[in-house]
Design an enzyme around this catalytic site. Structure first.
Site, short mmCIF file in Angstrom:
data_model
loop_
_atom_site.label_atom_id
_atom_site.label_comp_id
_atom_site.label_asym_id
_atom_site.label_seq_id
_atom_site.Cartn_x
_atom_site.Cartn_y
_atom_site.Cartn_z
N GLU A 144 69.25 42.90 54.98
CA GLU A 144 68.27 43.68 54.24
C GLU A 144 68.83 45.03 53.81
OE1 GLU A 144 65.54 42.80 52.88
OE2 GLU A 144 65.54 40.79 53.74
N CYS B 277 61.95 33.25 38.21
CA CYS B 277 61.18 34.27 37.48
C CYS B 277 62.00 35.56 37.40
CB CYS B 277 59.85 34.51 38.19
SG CYS B 277 58.65 35.46 37.23
N CYS C 167 60.53 29.10 32.95
CA CYS C 167 59.19 28.64 33.31
C CYS C 167 59.14 27.14 33.54
CB CYS C 167 58.19 29.05 32.23
SG CYS C 167 58.02 30.84 32.02
N CYS D 212 59.39 26.61 37.18
CA CYS D 212 58.47 27.38 38.03
C CYS D 212 57.35 26.49 38.56
CB CYS D 212 57.89 28.55 37.25
SG CYS D 212 56.76 29.56 38.24
N CYS E 206 50.22 30.82 35.86
CA CYS E 206 50.78 32.15 35.62
C CYS E 206 50.00 32.88 34.54
CB CYS E 206 52.24 32.03 35.22
SG CYS E 206 53.00 33.61 34.78
#
Length: 300
Positions: free
Chosen positions: A45, A201, A208, A211, A217
């Site tokens: 992270e 995305c 798309c 997705c 969406c």
């Protein structure tokens, strides 16, 4: 569409397709493997902030091989953390991770704490990193809002192409509202929405057709209206103080012994900017000036 309206019109039916997609398409990344543990998650992270995965992977592997536990890093000089950080950029992250390792060793017996409040109390750790470690390492229920997640929520729930430049209270409220109630499922949702933003995305050239929630969406259903907010911040590098700082640090990382001023002067022609960059590195604790006019990475 406001965040409140979005949570009413975007139901929990988002969870199953997104988590299912993640289970099938998630990248096999070392910090996602069980053996990485909470320390591996925390290191990843720190490294992944503003840095793509392909650049992080080799440094992460080297880092974990050298310092597999927080106590291993805490026992080494902070300058070695900066050296191993290499060219990832934003090297203050290396010092912050070293400081967090010291605090973990001193306060928590060398184990990364699982409580969100204890994570947040570690030096160098903000709300995002604390939530990410608690979620990804310990399976807890937290809203984890990085750039990718914010973009997914902006498009799918709010109906706009890009989120604001800085995270807003409305975004945090929306993220909490969209969290599944069950802890483990919430942790999966956090990882899945992040991966969806990273792989599908994306900021440019979103796909798309791949997705799992394209049919729900809000941005797509509205015809993909163009961004209407403030201009998106671009990241420039060439000619900036960041570039000069990077060149100065490169000399120090490669040096076995302290380097003279002349070695640093050779990396950048403009003396005022070079001096400003060096002064900034010293002020940030990334470079240690010695009494003999030489410089080195910090030893304490």
């Amino acid at each position: 569409m406001t965040a409140t309206t979005a949570t009413q019109t975007i139901p929990a039916s988002l969870h199953t397709p997104v988590i299912g997609w993640f289970e099938q398409h998630a990248r096999d990344l070392p910090w996602r493997r069980p053996e990485a543990g909470a320390w591996g998650v925390m290191v990843s992270e720190f490294m992944l902030q503003q840095t793509p995965v392909n650049r992080v992977l080799p440094v992460y592997e080297q880092w974990m091989a050298r310092w597999p536990r927080p106590a291993d890093l805490a026992a080494d000089a902070p300058g070695e953390a900066v050296r191993t950080w290499g060219r990832l950029g934003y090297p203050r992250r290396a010092l912050r991770l070293h400081g967090a390792a010291q605090a973990i060793t001193e306060r928590h017996g060398g184990d990364v704490p699982s409580e969100h409040g204890q994570l947040l109390a570690l030096p160098g750790i903000g709300e995002y990193t604390a939530a990410a470690v608690a979620s990804f390492a310990y399976g807890q229920r937290h809203a984890v809002l990085d750039t990718n997640v914010r973009r997914v929520f902006a498009r799918a729930a709010t109906g706009i192409q890009y989120p604001p430049n800085a995270t807003t209270a409305a975004e945090r409220k929306l993220a909490r509202a969209l969290l599944p109630e069950e802890e483990g499922r919430a942790a999966s949702w956090a990882a899945a929405t992040m991966e969806l933003g990273a792989l599908v995305c994306t900021a440019k050239n979103e796909d798309c057709t791949r997705c799992p929630i394209a049919g729900q969406c809000a941005w797509r259903l509205a015809g993909k209206p163009a961004h209407q907010g403030p201009p998106r911040r671009g990241q420039t590098y060439a000619g900036t103080d960041r570039q000069v700082r990077g060149r100065l640090l490169a000399v120090l990382r490669d040096a076995v012994t302290p380097v003279p001023q002349s070695a640093l002067d050779s990396v950048w022609e403009e003396p005022v900017q070079r001096a400003r960059a060096l002064d900034g590195l010293v002020a940030d604790g990334l470079v240690e000036p010695l009494a003999n006019g030489r410089y080195r990475l910090p030893m304490t």
